[in-house]
Write a protein that holds these residues in place. Structure first.
Motif, PDB file in Angstrom:
ATOM      1  N   LEU A  51       2.031  44.835 100.819  1.00 10.50           N
ATOM      2  CA  LEU A  51       1.541  43.231 101.126  1.00 10.50           C
ATOM      3  C   LEU A  51       2.177  42.587 100.086  1.00 10.50           C
ATOM      4  N   VAL A  52       2.196  43.294  98.256  1.00 13.66           N
ATOM      5  CA  VAL A  52       2.167  43.504  97.015  1.00 13.66           C
ATOM      6  C   VAL A  52       3.724  42.319  97.065  1.00 13.66           C
ATOM      7  N   LYS A  53       4.702  44.375  97.763  1.00 14.03           N
ATOM      8  CA  LYS A  53       5.974  43.993  96.873  1.00 14.03           C
ATOM      9  C   LYS A  53       5.921  42.688  98.050  1.00 14.03           C
ATOM     10  N   PHE A  54       6.451  42.552  99.926  1.00  9.14           N
ATOM     11  CA  PHE A  54       6.042  41.080 100.382  1.00  9.14           C
ATOM     12  C   PHE A  54       5.831  39.631  99.538  1.00  9.14           C
ATOM     13  N   LEU A  55       5.035  40.193  99.537  1.00  8.13           N
ATOM     14  CA  LEU A  55       4.238  38.978  98.016  1.00  8.13           C
ATOM     15  C   LEU A  55       4.899  38.442  96.909  1.00  8.13           C
ATOM     16  N   SER A  56       5.134  39.559  96.382  1.00 13.33           N
ATOM     17  CA  SER A  56       6.083  39.655  95.730  1.00 13.33           C
ATOM     18  C   SER A  56       7.846  38.561  95.389  1.00 13.33           C
ATOM     19  N   LYS A  57       8.503  38.782  95.984  1.00 11.47           N
ATOM     20  CA  LYS A  57       9.374  38.619  96.598  1.00 11.47           C
ATOM     21  C   LYS A  57       9.548  37.537  97.680  1.00 11.47           C
ATOM     22  N   ALA A  58       8.310  37.259  98.178  1.00  9.34           N
ATOM     23  CA  ALA A  58       8.390  35.883  98.925  1.00  9.34           C
ATOM     24  C   ALA A  58       7.735  34.506  97.580  1.00  9.34           C
ATOM     25  N   PHE A  59       7.112  35.115  96.786  1.00  9.05           N
ATOM     26  CA  PHE A  59       6.925  34.192  95.694  1.00  9.05           C
ATOM     27  C   PHE A  59       6.804  33.995  93.902  1.00  9.05           C
ATOM     28  N   LYS A  60       8.523  34.970  93.847  1.00  8.32           N
ATOM     29  CA  LYS A  60       8.558  34.809  93.004  1.00  8.32           C
ATOM     30  C   LYS A  60       8.135  35.543  91.715  1.00  8.32           C
ATOM     31  N   VAL A  61       7.161  35.872  92.108  1.00  5.88           N
ATOM     32  CA  VAL A  61       5.730  36.886  91.168  1.00  5.88           C
ATOM     33  C   VAL A  61       6.299  38.346  91.805  1.00  5.88           C
ATOM     34  N   PRO A  62       5.794  38.760  89.602  1.00  8.22           N
ATOM     35  CA  PRO A  62       5.746  40.131  89.721  1.00  8.22           C
ATOM     36  C   PRO A  62       4.548  41.103  90.538  1.00  8.22           C
ATOM     37  N   LYS A  63       4.930  41.900  90.830  1.00  7.81           N
ATOM     38  CA  LYS A  63       4.269  42.462  91.365  1.00  7.81           C
ATOM     39  C   LYS A  63       2.878  42.832  90.130  1.00  7.81           C
ATOM     40  N   SER A  64       3.267  43.258  89.377  1.00 10.35           N
ATOM     41  CA  SER A  64       1.702  43.738  88.418  1.00 10.35           C
ATOM     42  C   SER A  64       1.074  42.221  88.504  1.00 10.35           C
ATOM     43  N   GLU A  65       1.566  41.637  88.700  1.00  6.09           N
ATOM     44  CA  GLU A  65       1.215  39.481  88.048  1.00  6.09           C
ATOM     45  C   GLU A  65      -0.077  39.838  90.159  1.00  6.09           C
ATOM     46  N   ILE A  66       0.430  40.723  90.890  1.00  9.89           N
ATOM     47  CA  ILE A  66      -0.625  40.179  92.326  1.00  9.89           C
ATOM     48  C   ILE A  66      -1.805  41.239  92.070  1.00  9.89           C
ATOM     49  N   ARG A  67      -2.669  40.922  92.403  1.00  7.97           N
ATOM     50  CA  ARG A  67      -4.477  41.302  91.981  1.00  7.97           C
ATOM     51  C   ARG A  67      -5.094  41.678  92.854  1.00  7.97           C
ATOM     52  N   PHE A  68      -6.009  42.334  94.162  1.00 10.86           N
ATOM     53  CA  PHE A  68      -6.779  42.082  94.404  1.00 10.86           C
ATOM     54  C   PHE A  68      -8.228  41.644  93.883  1.00 10.86           C
ATOM     55  N   LYS A  69      -8.554  40.417  94.444  1.00 16.87           N
ATOM     56  CA  LYS A  69      -9.792  39.987  94.245  1.00 16.87           C
ATOM     57  C   LYS A  69     -11.342  40.897  95.133  1.00 16.87           C
ATOM     58  N   SER A  70     -10.425  40.536  96.685  1.00 16.61           N
ATOM     59  CA  SER A  70     -11.789  41.179  97.477  1.00 16.61           C
ATOM     60  C   SER A  70     -10.477  41.877  98.423  1.00 16.61           C
ATOM     61  N   GLY A  71     -11.491  43.144  99.414  1.00 21.05           N
ATOM     62  CA  GLY A  71     -10.950  43.110 100.404  1.00 21.05           C
ATOM     63  C   GLY A  71      -9.814  44.631 100.240  1.00 21.05           C
ATOM     64  N   GLU A  72      -9.855  45.231  99.857  1.00 16.42           N
ATOM     65  CA  GLU A  72      -8.458  45.877  99.961  1.00 16.42           C
ATOM     66  C   GLU A  72      -8.807  47.180 101.027  1.00 16.42           C
ATOM     67  N   THR A  73      -9.686  46.947 101.470  1.00 16.78           N
ATOM     68  CA  THR A  73     -10.127  47.801 102.598  1.00 16.78           C
ATOM     69  C   THR A  73     -10.175  47.102 103.603  1.00 16.78           C
ATOM     70  N   ALA A  74     -10.257  45.840 103.871  1.00 16.78           N
ATOM     71  CA  ALA A  74     -10.425  44.985 104.641  1.00 16.78           C
ATOM     72  C   ALA A  74      -9.630  44.351 105.666  1.00 16.78           C
ATOM     73  N   LYS A  75      -9.135  43.424 106.771  1.00 18.96           N
ATOM     74  CA  LYS A  75      -8.429  42.980 107.183  1.00 18.96           C
ATOM     75  C   LYS A  75      -8.248  41.792 106.275  1.00 18.96           C
ATOM     76  N   ILE A  76      -9.316  40.995 106.239  1.00 19.56           N
ATOM     77  CA  ILE A  76      -8.761  40.083 104.943  1.00 19.56           C
ATOM     78  C   ILE A  76      -9.314  40.140 103.773  1.00 19.56           C
ATOM     79  N   LYS A  77      -8.505  39.800 103.415  1.00 18.66           N
ATOM     80  CA  LYS A  77      -8.235  39.832 101.921  1.00 18.66           C
ATOM     81  C   LYS A  77      -7.844  39.295 101.146  1.00 18.66           C
TER      82      LYS A  77
END
Length: 100
Positions: A51-77
Motif C-alpha cells: 500500500l505504501v509503495k502504491f501510494l508513493s508511486k501514485a501521488f509522487k510522495v517518498p515512501k518515508s513520508e507516508i505514515r499510518f495514523k491508525s488502522g495498521e492491522t485493520a481494513k480501514i486505515k
C-alpha cells in the motif's frame, strides 16, 4: 469525506482490500473511505508495505513520508503524507467522474 487536508499534509482514509491481482484504486467506499485493492496478502505487513509503495508511486510522495495514523492491522486505515500536485490532480479527476 475520505481525506482531510491539514496544512501541507493530507490524511487519507483507506479501505484496503488485500489479495488483489494488482494494486489499484477501486472508487469510494461509502462516503468515508477510498477503496484500494492491494496486490499482496495481509500477512506479516506485506499488504501495508505494498500500500505504501502504491501510494508513493501514485501521488509522487517518498515512501518515508507516508505514515499510518491508525488502522495498521485493520481494513480501514488512515495514512498521512505531504500534499502533492499529483494528489490534487487525483481529487479533481474523482470529482469529474462523480459529476458524470
Amino acid at each position: 469525506m475520505f481525506y482531510e487536508k491539514e496544512g501541507e499534509r493530507v490524511s487519507l482514509r483507506i479501505k484496503a482490500q488485500p489479495g488483489a491481482s494488482r494494486s489499484e484504486f477501486a472508487g469510494i467506499y461509502g462516503e468515508e473511505a477510498l477503496k484500494v485493492r492491494i496486490a499482496a496478502a495481509a500477512v506479516e505487513g506485506a499488504a501495508n508495505k505494498e500500500l505504501v509503495k502504491f501510494l508513493s508511486k501514485a501521488f509522487k510522495v517518498p515512501k518515508s513520508e507516508i505514515r499510518f495514523k491508525s488502522g495498521e492491522t485493520a481494513k480501514i486505515k488512515v495514512v498521512e503524507f505531504p500534499y502533492t500536485e499529483k494528489f490534487g490532480e487525483f481529487l479533481r479527476e474523482l470529482e469529474m467522474r462523480n459529476e458524470e
